[in-house]
Write a protein that holds these residues in place. Structure first.
Motif, PDB file in Angstrom:
ATOM      1  N   SER A 172      -2.155  -0.234  -6.792  1.00  0.00           N
ATOM      2  CA  SER A 172      -2.932  -1.332  -6.211  1.00  0.00           C
ATOM      3  C   SER A 172      -3.400  -2.336  -7.258  1.00  0.00           C
ATOM      4  O   SER A 172      -4.190  -3.223  -6.962  1.00  0.00           O
ATOM      5  CB  SER A 172      -4.150  -0.774  -5.456  1.00  0.00           C
ATOM      6  OG  SER A 172      -5.005  -0.074  -6.337  1.00  0.00           O
TER       7      SER A 172
ATOM      8  N   SER B  91       4.481  -6.729  -6.178  1.00  0.00           N
ATOM      9  CA  SER B  91       3.488  -5.691  -5.935  1.00  0.00           C
ATOM     10  C   SER B  91       3.709  -5.092  -4.553  1.00  0.00           C
ATOM     11  O   SER B  91       3.717  -5.807  -3.553  1.00  0.00           O
ATOM     12  CB  SER B  91       2.076  -6.273  -6.039  1.00  0.00           C
ATOM     13  OG  SER B  91       1.110  -5.278  -5.845  1.00  0.00           O
TER      14      SER B  91
ATOM     15  N   GLU C 177      -7.091  -6.584  -0.360  1.00  0.00           N
ATOM     16  CA  GLU C 177      -5.672  -6.816  -0.060  1.00  0.00           C
ATOM     17  C   GLU C 177      -5.479  -7.245   1.392  1.00  0.00           C
ATOM     18  O   GLU C 177      -4.727  -8.190   1.694  1.00  0.00           O
ATOM     19  CB  GLU C 177      -4.916  -5.515  -0.351  1.00  0.00           C
ATOM     20  CG  GLU C 177      -3.442  -5.517  -0.039  1.00  0.00           C
ATOM     21  CD  GLU C 177      -2.811  -4.148  -0.254  1.00  0.00           C
ATOM     22  OE1 GLU C 177      -1.613  -4.020   0.036  1.00  0.00           O
ATOM     23  OE2 GLU C 177      -3.512  -3.205  -0.695  1.00  0.00           O
TER      24      GLU C 177
ATOM     25  N   PRO D  14       2.874  -3.296  -1.120  1.00  0.00           N
ATOM     26  CA  PRO D  14       1.671  -3.191  -0.296  1.00  0.00           C
ATOM     27  C   PRO D  14       1.135  -1.769  -0.265  1.00  0.00           C
ATOM     28  O   PRO D  14       1.878  -0.797  -0.433  1.00  0.00           O
ATOM     29  CB  PRO D  14       2.159  -3.610   1.095  1.00  0.00           C
ATOM     30  CG  PRO D  14       3.399  -4.402   0.849  1.00  0.00           C
ATOM     31  CD  PRO D  14       4.028  -3.780  -0.348  1.00  0.00           C
TER      32      PRO D  14
ATOM     33  N   HIS E 219      -8.286  -1.170  -0.465  1.00  0.00           N
ATOM     34  CA  HIS E 219      -7.347  -1.936   0.356  1.00  0.00           C
ATOM     35  C   HIS E 219      -7.995  -3.129   1.058  1.00  0.00           C
ATOM     36  O   HIS E 219      -7.296  -3.985   1.592  1.00  0.00           O
ATOM     37  CB  HIS E 219      -6.691  -1.029   1.407  1.00  0.00           C
ATOM     38  CG  HIS E 219      -5.664  -0.099   0.856  1.00  0.00           C
ATOM     39  ND1 HIS E 219      -4.893   0.715   1.657  1.00  0.00           N
ATOM     40  CD2 HIS E 219      -5.261   0.133  -0.415  1.00  0.00           C
ATOM     41  CE1 HIS E 219      -4.084   1.423   0.901  1.00  0.00           C
ATOM     42  NE2 HIS E 219      -4.289   1.086  -0.353  1.00  0.00           N
TER      43      HIS E 219
ATOM     44  N   HIS F 137      -4.131 -11.128   2.486  1.00  0.00           N
ATOM     45  CA  HIS F 137      -2.806 -11.319   3.084  1.00  0.00           C
ATOM     46  C   HIS F 137      -2.825 -11.420   4.602  1.00  0.00           C
ATOM     47  O   HIS F 137      -1.752 -11.446   5.222  1.00  0.00           O
ATOM     48  CB  HIS F 137      -1.874 -10.205   2.604  1.00  0.00           C
ATOM     49  CG  HIS F 137      -1.691 -10.192   1.117  1.00  0.00           C
ATOM     50  ND1 HIS F 137      -0.999 -11.174   0.440  1.00  0.00           N
ATOM     51  CD2 HIS F 137      -2.160  -9.335   0.169  1.00  0.00           C
ATOM     52  CE1 HIS F 137      -1.021 -10.909  -0.861  1.00  0.00           C
ATOM     53  NE2 HIS F 137      -1.720  -9.815  -1.050  1.00  0.00           N
TER      54      HIS F 137
ATOM     55  N   ARG G 159      -2.039  -6.282  -6.347  1.00  0.00           N
ATOM     56  CA  ARG G 159      -1.774  -6.709  -4.972  1.00  0.00           C
ATOM     57  C   ARG G 159      -2.445  -8.015  -4.581  1.00  0.00           C
ATOM     58  O   ARG G 159      -2.050  -8.641  -3.601  1.00  0.00           O
ATOM     59  CB  ARG G 159      -2.163  -5.593  -3.996  1.00  0.00           C
ATOM     60  CG  ARG G 159      -1.227  -4.404  -4.084  1.00  0.00           C
ATOM     61  CD  ARG G 159      -1.679  -3.240  -3.251  1.00  0.00           C
ATOM     62  NE  ARG G 159      -0.804  -2.091  -3.431  1.00  0.00           N
ATOM     63  CZ  ARG G 159      -1.141  -0.841  -3.157  1.00  0.00           C
ATOM     64  NH1 ARG G 159      -2.349  -0.579  -2.684  1.00  0.00           N
ATOM     65  NH2 ARG G 159      -0.284   0.135  -3.364  1.00  0.00           N
ATOM     66  N   VAL G 160      -3.446  -8.411  -5.314  1.00  0.00           N
ATOM     67  CA  VAL G 160      -4.073  -9.713  -5.051  1.00  0.00           C
ATOM     68  C   VAL G 160      -4.022 -10.587  -6.306  1.00  0.00           C
ATOM     69  O   VAL G 160      -4.797 -11.522  -6.437  1.00  0.00           O
ATOM     70  CB  VAL G 160      -5.530  -9.550  -4.556  1.00  0.00           C
ATOM     71  CG1 VAL G 160      -5.551  -8.852  -3.207  1.00  0.00           C
ATOM     72  CG2 VAL G 160      -6.383  -8.775  -5.556  1.00  0.00           C
TER      73      VAL G 160
ATOM     74  N   TYR H 133       3.696 -10.573  -3.320  1.00  0.00           N
ATOM     75  CA  TYR H 133       3.350  -9.446  -2.454  1.00  0.00           C
ATOM     76  C   TYR H 133       4.607  -8.988  -1.722  1.00  0.00           C
ATOM     77  O   TYR H 133       5.271  -9.770  -1.034  1.00  0.00           O
ATOM     78  CB  TYR H 133       2.271  -9.874  -1.470  1.00  0.00           C
ATOM     79  CG  TYR H 133       1.586  -8.744  -0.743  1.00  0.00           C
ATOM     80  CD1 TYR H 133       0.894  -7.763  -1.432  1.00  0.00           C
ATOM     81  CD2 TYR H 133       1.621  -8.679   0.651  1.00  0.00           C
ATOM     82  CE1 TYR H 133       0.244  -6.736  -0.765  1.00  0.00           C
ATOM     83  CE2 TYR H 133       0.960  -7.663   1.329  1.00  0.00           C
ATOM     84  CZ  TYR H 133       0.287  -6.691   0.612  1.00  0.00           C
ATOM     85  OH  TYR H 133      -0.353  -5.679   1.281  1.00  0.00           O
TER      86      TYR H 133
END
Length: 305
Positions: free
Chosen positions: A82, A112, A181, A114, A178, A185, A85-86, A92
């Motif tokens: 993780s 990255s 993230e 998910p 999470h 998204h 992820r941002v 992504y």
């Protein structure tokens, strides 16, 4: 032509499943390090230098260190942790989210993967925001249950030695990793309430999005918005409200890279649940990594899946 692939962290749960998916492929040459040198920075750097793509199956801090090892090397990376992820420099890796995202993955140097819960949540929320059926400011709740393999070696050991409970929910302070993230998204502007849990089964996952219905947001409009978004996607299976049945089983897609999406509920009482079923080690981890790798290599997207 065979592509050189290095799995950094191949003895972990995700790494082992990726290696299994790639082991019989004639177009893939797996670069491996002797067991006693797997943590040796020089050995890993040499493996990175030989690879067309390296897949990082490491804890977040170790993944960041691995990226530092590759700074001046011509190797493309897929990070299953993780850690990125941002991160604005990383693409992504959720190709079903949009055709633009699939194109970005194909050309990317850094991808990255998910998260498993995030895959289900984003798969439901993002298309519904795009269709205008969820407002970005809406107060959203997400419930989910996963197999215990998603918790890593320590939790797996608890279940294997019989010391773990049959079921528990966690993330009690609403600070699950999470959540950023999911917000990044989907476009959600307000933090969702996220309640993840673990059951006494090894693999599998269901993510649930409870929703109140109205004239515009009804079972048909919710299902059609999701079905239109995923039309033609080979790894997404849609379940219409009249086909759901009486139970949603989180282990239904184990061993696959499939994502099952559906809607159930009642127009009479105005309540519904959109749901996503996936294998937390498949579409939620190793399967997604292999799918992204295939796209980056311009290979058959379903090869090995």
């Amino acid at each position: 032509m065979a592509f050189n692939i290095f799995i950094d962290g191949e003895v972990g749960t995700t790494g082992l499943q990726i290696r299994e998916r790639l082991a019989t492929r004639e177009d893939i040459n797996l670069i491996q390090i002797a067991a006693e040198r797997r943590k040796d920075a020089d050995a890993r750097r040499e493996a990175f230098s030989q690879a067309d793509i390296a897949i990082l199956c490491l804890p977040d801090a170790a993944a960041r260190e691995a990226v530092e090892l590759t700074q001046d090397l011509d190797v493309r990376l897929i990070d299953a942790s993780s850690a990125h992820r941002v991160h604005g420099d990383w693409v992504y890796g959720f190709p079903e989210l949009s055709s633009e995202m699939r194109d970005q993955i194909a050309d990317a140097q850094l991808v990255s993967n998910p998260g498993c819960y995030a895959t289900g949540a984003i798969a439901l929320i993002a298309p519904l925001i795009e269709a205008g059926l969820i407002d970005e400011e809406e107060l959203v709740a997400i419930n989910a249950v996963s197999g215990y393999t998603g918790g890593g070696k320590a939790l797996i050991a608890e279940y294997e030695d019989g010391s773990a409970p049959a079921h528990f929910f966690y993330g009690l302070t609403q600070a699950h990793k999470h959540i950023p993230e999911i917000m990044a998204h989907t476009g959600l502007a307000t933090q969702p309430v996220f309640s993840p849990s673990v059951g006494s089964f090894a693999q599998g996952m269901v993510v649930q999005l409870p929703l109140h219905l109205d004239e515009e947001r009804n079972l048909r409009s919710l299902f059609e918005a999701l079905a239109d978004h995923y039309d033609g996607q080979k790894f997404v299976q849609m379940i219409a409200p009249d086909q759901v049945g009486s139970r949603i089983v989180p282990t239904a897609l184990n061993g696959t890279n499939m994502l099952q999406i559906g809607v159930c509920g009642s127009e009479e009482n105005g309540c519904a649940t959109a749901f996503a079923v996936l294998d937390n080690l498949g579409k939620g981890a190793s399967g997604a990594a292999v799918q992204n790798m295939n796209i980056m290599l311009d290979a058959d997207e379903a090869e090995g899946l």
